[in-house]
Design a protein around this motif. Sequence first.
Motif, PDB file in Angstrom:
ATOM      1  N   ALA A  27      -5.300   5.787  -5.779  1.00  0.00           N
ATOM      2  CA  ALA A  27      -5.381   4.533  -5.940  1.00  0.00           C
ATOM      3  C   ALA A  27      -4.745   3.853  -7.310  1.00  0.00           C
ATOM      4  CB  ALA A  27      -6.936   4.199  -5.991  1.00  0.00           C
TER       5      ALA A  27
ATOM      6  N   LYS B 189       0.749  -1.074  -0.038  1.00  0.00           N
ATOM      7  CA  LYS B 189       0.038  -0.013   0.092  1.00  0.00           C
ATOM      8  C   LYS B 189       0.782   1.142  -0.022  1.00  0.00           C
ATOM      9  CE  LYS B 189      -3.590   2.546   2.637  1.00  0.00           C
ATOM     10  NZ  LYS B 189      -4.303   2.712   1.357  1.00  0.00           N
TER      11      LYS B 189
ATOM     12  N   SER C 245      -0.921   3.911  -6.560  1.00  0.00           N
ATOM     13  CA  SER C 245      -0.470   2.737  -5.749  1.00  0.00           C
ATOM     14  C   SER C 245      -0.655   1.410  -6.617  1.00  0.00           C
ATOM     15  CB  SER C 245      -1.469   2.751  -4.770  1.00  0.00           C
ATOM     16  OG  SER C 245      -1.372   1.462  -3.887  1.00  0.00           O
TER      17      SER C 245
END
Length: 319
Positions: A79, A2, A82
């Motif tokens: 997102a 993450k 990532s």
Amino acid sequence: MKAHLHTDWRDIPDTARGAVAALGNFDGVHLGHAHLIQALHTARPDRKLAVVTFEPHPRELFRPQDPPFRLTLSQERFAALSALGVQHVFQIAFDREFSAMSAEDFVTRVLHEGLGLHHVACGMDFAFGHRRRGNVAFLTERTAELGIGLSVVPPLSDALGPYSSSRIRRLLQDGYPERAAEELGRPWSIRGVVQHGDKRGRLLGFPTANIALGRHLEPARGVYAVSVRMADGGVYPGVANIGRRPTINDGQESRLEVHLLGFSGDLYGQTLSVALHTLLRAERRFDGLDALKEQIARDCTQAMAYLSTHEFAPVTART
């Protein structure tokens, strides 16, 4: 792994320092951006991979009267970065004070002292600092003096030219989400909180989740086959309307209304990510609610048929 989001460049933890970072706005996080990030990782695979970006987009600060144009807002962009393996996202607040910072201070105070970057990468046309007076030539000279490595990466291109956020915006506004997905590496999504509407969809037998477009780009108006990702990670097929609902009223605000196929439940207040896969038909007015209801039923059937015969795995970058 993450990624970690950092929103104050003046207070970066020691664990995030010493990274290598790609520089830019990264609106959309398209294949060209992925190419830049991969080139950086290839150059320095031994270091933590990071991105330096800005929020809001500078154009939103300097030209607030422009129509909304963003492909990805902060959460969706994070997102996507990532998913590309970025470990740290340094999201700098782009306000009037920061916009007045000189190119020299951006390199010295932000990149070197604030973030402690070991190496940076950018495109050939990257500009920064007050009135965009900093360019690649300046960055090359100043990073060398500070002992920071630099990779200037040529753009990823195809027969139509370099991949760009502007090119993807045009595809979406022209009604080609499939082609936009090819350049993004994934379907384009609108993420937002479900709001209370007038419940007309429920009365028609097709309850909808209403999401304001807000700062998102408004794509071509019409009905789309979509997939909807819930906050818990579950994904449902759906059919969505983007527009002003000309059969029901003459409202001036465009909105996203999505009907989830095979779902029943309360979605108010939840954050959904709605991915557009194909434009089924353009927005149009019908002769009454019965005709509209019949068309929505056909839209649902067509959307399910399309989604059941297409796979939406990430698209591999074309080099």
